[in-house]
Design an enzyme around this catalytic site. Structure first.
Site, PDB file in Angstrom:
ATOM      1  N   GLU A 131       0.654  -0.985   0.020  1.00 40.79           N
ATOM      2  CA  GLU A 131      -0.345  -0.269  -0.069  1.00 40.79           C
ATOM      3  C   GLU A 131       0.771   1.230  -0.146  1.00 40.79           C
ATOM      4  OE1 GLU A 131      -3.123   0.483   3.455  1.00 40.79           O
ATOM      5  OE2 GLU A 131      -2.785   2.512   2.241  1.00 40.79           O
ATOM      6  N   SER A 273      -7.917  -9.160   6.295  1.00 41.65           N
ATOM      7  CA  SER A 273      -8.072 -10.033   5.275  1.00 41.65           C
ATOM      8  C   SER A 273      -8.106 -11.869   5.362  1.00 41.65           C
ATOM      9  CB  SER A 273      -6.756 -10.341   4.401  1.00 41.65           C
ATOM     10  OG  SER A 273      -5.308 -10.046   5.266  1.00 41.65           O
TER      11      SER A 273
END
Ligand code: SF4
Length: 319
Positions: A131, A273
């Site tokens: 990210e 996740s």
């Protein structure tokens, strides 16, 4: 003699967030629409169980775009990509779908907006995380300064303290980030930024839920992957609140039973996740060894849903 008793405190919210659900759905719908193989640049979300499940359905995971052959769709992972990646895909005429979480895309747009109005940018985040690579890659190389900790915030040198802004990674520790922002605001009182930070609702809620159980737990199991930033932060948050036996487990097979042998109250949570099935397996494994009861501790409810990319509802451009 019966099994020893174990009280399980199950943190809620935990596990899948809206960005992860959307990213997985993009891969599944692409496979249904375009047929296998569908290529995915980087793990779609940081979880081996999810990745292997999609591989079994025909997804092919690669790290670089040049590993993607002509004529097949490619999907960019939920973490976001530097601008150079879609640019390269366009040059190669590849058909791509962007599974970047909309909350990460929002930070990308903030970065562009600050650059447009002449603000130098500081990104609070972890070097090397996809990210962070993606967000830093929204502007020219070297333009965004990275701050990883309080010492960095104390040391960072800027061009003009009056034309300065900060943005953050979405999956950081809320408390650690607040400390870094405090330092930046003390050193650069004119710094611009979001109201608090850019940490997403899912990261914030999962950390709050861990805080709600930490004091009552002798140990906490965080179901998540070692490369999952928000999962690692859950372990840190639990430890900071005094639960020294906070451990990351990828699945029930990772549980260190010797370490939790004398535990009477066990916290369980999962990173954004990690699928619920892995949490269920952890609880089932506990039930095998213990006479276990489960209490769900809810701090808030979530009802966030993100739209899918329109390419999935348009006629297929792939032959
Ligand atoms: S953790 Fe937050 S930023 Fe990351 S995918 Fe989930 S909602 Fe989006």
């Amino acid at each position: 003699m019966g099994k020893p008793r174990l009280s399980i405190l199950l943190a809620n919210p935990r596990g899948f967030c809206a960005g992860v659900e959307r990213a997985i759905e993009i891969v599944e719908q692409s496979l249904a629409k375009f047929g296998a193989p569908v290529y995915v640049r980087h793990e779609i979300v940081h979880n081996r169980y999810v990745v292997e499940g999609l591989e079994a359905k025909g997804a092919v995971f690669v790290e670089k775009l040049d590993e993607v052959p002509e004529g097949v769709p490619v999907i960019f992972s939920a973490h976001g990509v530097p601008k150079s990646v879609p640019a390269e895909a366009k040059t190669r005429n590849l058909f791509y779908l962007d599974a970047t979480c909309p909350l990460v895309s929002k930070v990308h747009r903030e970065a562009e907006r600050h650059a447009r109005i002449g603000h130098q940018l500081i990104l609070i985040g972890h070097a090397g995380h996809p990210e962070v690579i993606g967000t830093m890659g929204q502007l020219d190389e070297g333009v965004i300064l990275l701050v990883e900790n309080v010492a960095d915030a104390e040391a960072v040198e800027v061009n003009d303290p009056n034309r300065l802004a900060f943005i953050t990674q979405t999956t950081l520790s809320v408390d650690d980030t607040a400390e870094m922002i405090e330092v930046l605001q003390r050193r650069f009182p004119m710094i611009h930024g979001p109201k608090k930070e850019d940490i997403c609702y899912a990261t914030t809620n999962r950390q709050q839920a861990v805080k709600a159980i930490a004091a009552r737990c002798d140990a906490i199991l965080v179901v998540g992957a070692p490369n999952s930033s928000n999962s690692q932060r859950l372990v840190e948050v639990a430890r900071k609140l005094g639960c020294s036996k906070a451990m990351l487990v990828q699945s029930a097979a990772d549980i260190d039973w010797a370490r939790i042998a004398d535990v009477r109250t066990l916290g369980v949570t999962a990173g954004a996740s990690a699928p619920q099935v892995l949490v269920d397996e952890v609880i089932a494994a506990c039930r095998e060894c213990y006479d276990a009861t489960v209490e769900v501790v809810t701090v808030t409810s979530e009802n966030v849903r993100f739209k899918l990319p329109r390419e999935l509802s348009e006629p297929s451009p792939v032959a």
